[in-house]
Design a protein around this motif. Structure first.
Motif, PDB file in Angstrom:
ATOM      1  N   ALA A  27      -8.636  12.909  -4.379  1.00  0.00           N
ATOM      2  CA  ALA A  27      -7.531  11.998  -3.410  1.00  0.00           C
ATOM      3  C   ALA A  27      -8.383  11.303  -2.634  1.00  0.00           C
ATOM      4  O   ALA A  27      -9.436  11.316  -2.157  1.00  0.00           O
ATOM      5  CB  ALA A  27      -6.856  13.323  -2.811  1.00  0.00           C
ATOM      6  N   THR A  75      -6.086  -0.057  -7.799  1.00  0.00           N
ATOM      7  CA  THR A  75      -4.868   0.829  -8.199  1.00  0.00           C
ATOM      8  C   THR A  75      -3.596  -0.011  -8.441  1.00  0.00           C
ATOM      9  O   THR A  75      -2.781   0.440  -9.077  1.00  0.00           O
ATOM     10  CB  THR A  75      -4.369   1.883  -7.076  1.00  0.00           C
ATOM     11  OG1 THR A  75      -4.009   1.188  -5.894  1.00  0.00           O
ATOM     12  CG2 THR A  75      -5.832   2.905  -6.842  1.00  0.00           C
ATOM     13  N   ILE A  77      -1.562  -0.523  -5.730  1.00  0.00           N
ATOM     14  CA  ILE A  77      -0.526   0.090  -5.016  1.00  0.00           C
ATOM     15  C   ILE A  77      -0.733  -0.645  -3.761  1.00  0.00           C
ATOM     16  O   ILE A  77      -1.863  -0.784  -3.119  1.00  0.00           O
ATOM     17  CB  ILE A  77      -0.906   1.787  -4.923  1.00  0.00           C
ATOM     18  CG1 ILE A  77      -0.861   2.268  -6.202  1.00  0.00           C
ATOM     19  CG2 ILE A  77      -0.036   2.304  -3.925  1.00  0.00           C
ATOM     20  CD1 ILE A  77      -1.429   3.675  -6.102  1.00  0.00           C
ATOM     21  N   HIS A  79      -0.717  -1.556  -0.016  1.00  0.00           N
ATOM     22  CA  HIS A  79      -1.272  -0.885   1.010  1.00  0.00           C
ATOM     23  C   HIS A  79      -0.213  -0.399   1.938  1.00  0.00           C
ATOM     24  O   HIS A  79       0.734  -1.003   2.357  1.00  0.00           O
ATOM     25  CB  HIS A  79      -2.518  -1.863   1.852  1.00  0.00           C
ATOM     26  CG  HIS A  79      -2.519  -1.358   3.509  1.00  0.00           C
ATOM     27  ND1 HIS A  79      -3.379  -0.010   3.326  1.00  0.00           N
ATOM     28  CD2 HIS A  79      -2.371  -1.605   4.571  1.00  0.00           C
ATOM     29  CE1 HIS A  79      -3.476   0.421   4.613  1.00  0.00           C
ATOM     30  NE2 HIS A  79      -2.816  -0.668   5.347  1.00  0.00           N
ATOM     31  N   GLN A  83      -1.454   6.830   3.862  1.00  0.00           N
ATOM     32  CA  GLN A  83      -1.151   6.800   2.215  1.00  0.00           C
ATOM     33  C   GLN A  83      -2.149   7.773   1.483  1.00  0.00           C
ATOM     34  O   GLN A  83      -3.239   7.876   1.866  1.00  0.00           O
ATOM     35  CB  GLN A  83      -1.365   5.262   1.980  1.00  0.00           C
ATOM     36  CG  GLN A  83      -0.953   4.838   0.413  1.00  0.00           C
ATOM     37  CD  GLN A  83      -1.160   3.807  -0.213  1.00  0.00           C
ATOM     38  OE1 GLN A  83      -2.256   3.242  -0.016  1.00  0.00           O
ATOM     39  NE2 GLN A  83      -0.307   3.016  -0.108  1.00  0.00           N
ATOM     40  N   ILE A  84      -1.404   8.522   0.953  1.00  0.00           N
ATOM     41  CA  ILE A  84      -2.422   9.303  -0.151  1.00  0.00           C
ATOM     42  C   ILE A  84      -2.189   8.982  -1.476  1.00  0.00           C
ATOM     43  O   ILE A  84      -1.181   8.817  -1.896  1.00  0.00           O
ATOM     44  CB  ILE A  84      -1.985  11.093  -0.017  1.00  0.00           C
ATOM     45  CG1 ILE A  84      -2.774  11.869  -0.558  1.00  0.00           C
ATOM     46  CG2 ILE A  84      -0.614  11.348  -0.116  1.00  0.00           C
ATOM     47  CD1 ILE A  84      -4.209  12.161   0.141  1.00  0.00           C
ATOM     48  N   ILE A  85      -3.323   8.806  -2.355  1.00  0.00           N
ATOM     49  CA  ILE A  85      -3.427   8.624  -3.644  1.00  0.00           C
ATOM     50  C   ILE A  85      -4.156   9.629  -4.433  1.00  0.00           C
ATOM     51  O   ILE A  85      -5.281  10.188  -4.009  1.00  0.00           O
ATOM     52  CB  ILE A  85      -3.888   7.027  -3.647  1.00  0.00           C
ATOM     53  CG1 ILE A  85      -3.329   6.184  -3.015  1.00  0.00           C
ATOM     54  CG2 ILE A  85      -4.008   6.685  -5.397  1.00  0.00           C
ATOM     55  CD1 ILE A  85      -3.906   4.634  -3.084  1.00  0.00           C
ATOM     56  N   ASN A  92      -5.178   6.308 -10.942  1.00  0.00           N
ATOM     57  CA  ASN A  92      -4.321   7.087 -10.123  1.00  0.00           C
ATOM     58  C   ASN A  92      -2.969   7.498 -10.648  1.00  0.00           C
ATOM     59  O   ASN A  92      -2.519   6.973 -11.470  1.00  0.00           O
ATOM     60  CB  ASN A  92      -3.727   5.704  -8.967  1.00  0.00           C
ATOM     61  CG  ASN A  92      -3.204   4.485  -9.620  1.00  0.00           C
ATOM     62  OD1 ASN A  92      -4.054   4.045 -10.205  1.00  0.00           O
ATOM     63  ND2 ASN A  92      -2.041   4.022  -9.339  1.00  0.00           N
ATOM     64  N   ASP A  95       1.116   8.921  -5.841  1.00  0.00           N
ATOM     65  CA  ASP A  95       0.853   8.329  -4.266  1.00  0.00           C
ATOM     66  C   ASP A  95       2.187   8.449  -3.521  1.00  0.00           C
ATOM     67  O   ASP A  95       3.187   8.379  -4.377  1.00  0.00           O
ATOM     68  CB  ASP A  95       0.408   6.877  -4.487  1.00  0.00           C
ATOM     69  CG  ASP A  95       1.450   5.840  -4.856  1.00  0.00           C
ATOM     70  OD1 ASP A  95       2.218   5.290  -4.013  1.00  0.00           O
ATOM     71  OD2 ASP A  95       1.754   5.907  -6.160  1.00  0.00           O
ATOM     72  N   ARG A  96       2.078   8.612  -2.333  1.00  0.00           N
ATOM     73  CA  ARG A  96       3.043   8.511  -1.253  1.00  0.00           C
ATOM     74  C   ARG A  96       2.432   7.939  -0.004  1.00  0.00           C
ATOM     75  O   ARG A  96       1.152   8.024   0.191  1.00  0.00           O
ATOM     76  CB  ARG A  96       3.303  10.005  -0.757  1.00  0.00           C
ATOM     77  CG  ARG A  96       4.242  10.819  -2.144  1.00  0.00           C
ATOM     78  CD  ARG A  96       5.444  10.046  -2.182  1.00  0.00           C
ATOM     79  NE  ARG A  96       6.368  10.816  -3.336  1.00  0.00           N
ATOM     80  CZ  ARG A  96       6.162  10.746  -4.740  1.00  0.00           C
ATOM     81  NH1 ARG A  96       5.654   9.540  -4.842  1.00  0.00           N
ATOM     82  NH2 ARG A  96       6.911  11.083  -5.483  1.00  0.00           N
ATOM     83  N   ASP A  97       3.418   7.458   0.941  1.00  0.00           N
ATOM     84  CA  ASP A  97       3.083   6.833   1.998  1.00  0.00           C
ATOM     85  C   ASP A  97       4.102   7.420   3.318  1.00  0.00           C
ATOM     86  O   ASP A  97       5.189   7.666   3.034  1.00  0.00           O
ATOM     87  CB  ASP A  97       2.772   5.318   2.088  1.00  0.00           C
ATOM     88  CG  ASP A  97       3.922   4.626   1.180  1.00  0.00           C
ATOM     89  OD1 ASP A  97       3.652   3.964   0.249  1.00  0.00           O
ATOM     90  OD2 ASP A  97       4.892   4.619   1.740  1.00  0.00           O
ATOM     91  N   GLY A 109       1.862  16.241  -5.996  1.00  0.00           N
ATOM     92  CA  GLY A 109       0.700  15.038  -6.379  1.00  0.00           C
ATOM     93  C   GLY A 109      -0.446  16.028  -6.819  1.00  0.00           C
ATOM     94  O   GLY A 109      -0.883  15.478  -8.043  1.00  0.00           O
TER      95      GLY A 109
END
Length: 115
Positions: A27, A75, A77, A79, A83-85, A92, A95-97, A109
């Protein structure tokens, strides 16, 4: 081994690449200076601490913008911070932010890593 001993600070694109190569299932947290970051880290730490098999990379976005931009390019994704990936086999998978980083989301996750 506690999470703090499985955490690496990533400051350059090369360090991001090296971390993902050495830890294809892992992660990465993009941590900013936003007031949300400490609260989201509490959720992340609570879920990841028992997972002794999982390493965490942290990119301090303000200090390591090239690393953050590189991860976004890798990724696809956009920015956000925080944020967690989650990565499985170097790809990947979740992901959530921002406020979407909750204990339930982090647990979701982690499930994506075993799917």
């Amino acid at each position: 081994m506690p999470l703090k001993d499985r955490t690496s600070f990533l400051t350059s694109p090369a360090e991001v690449d090296g971390f993902l190569k050495a830890n294809p299932t892992s992660a990465i947290l993009k941590a900013g200076v936003c007031h949300k970051t400490p609260e989201t880290f509490v959720h992340i730490q609570a879920q990841l601490d028992p997972r002794e098999d999982l390493k965490l990379g942290i990119i301090k976005v303000v200090e390591a913008r090239p690393a953050s931009n590189h991860l976004a390019a890798l990724t696809g994704i956009e920015h956000e911070s925080p944020q967690i990936i989650f990565f499985k086999d170097g790809k990947n998978v979740f992901d959530r932010d921002n406020w979407d980083i909750t204990s339930d989301a982090v647990a979701e996750g982690l499930k994506a890593l075993t799917a």
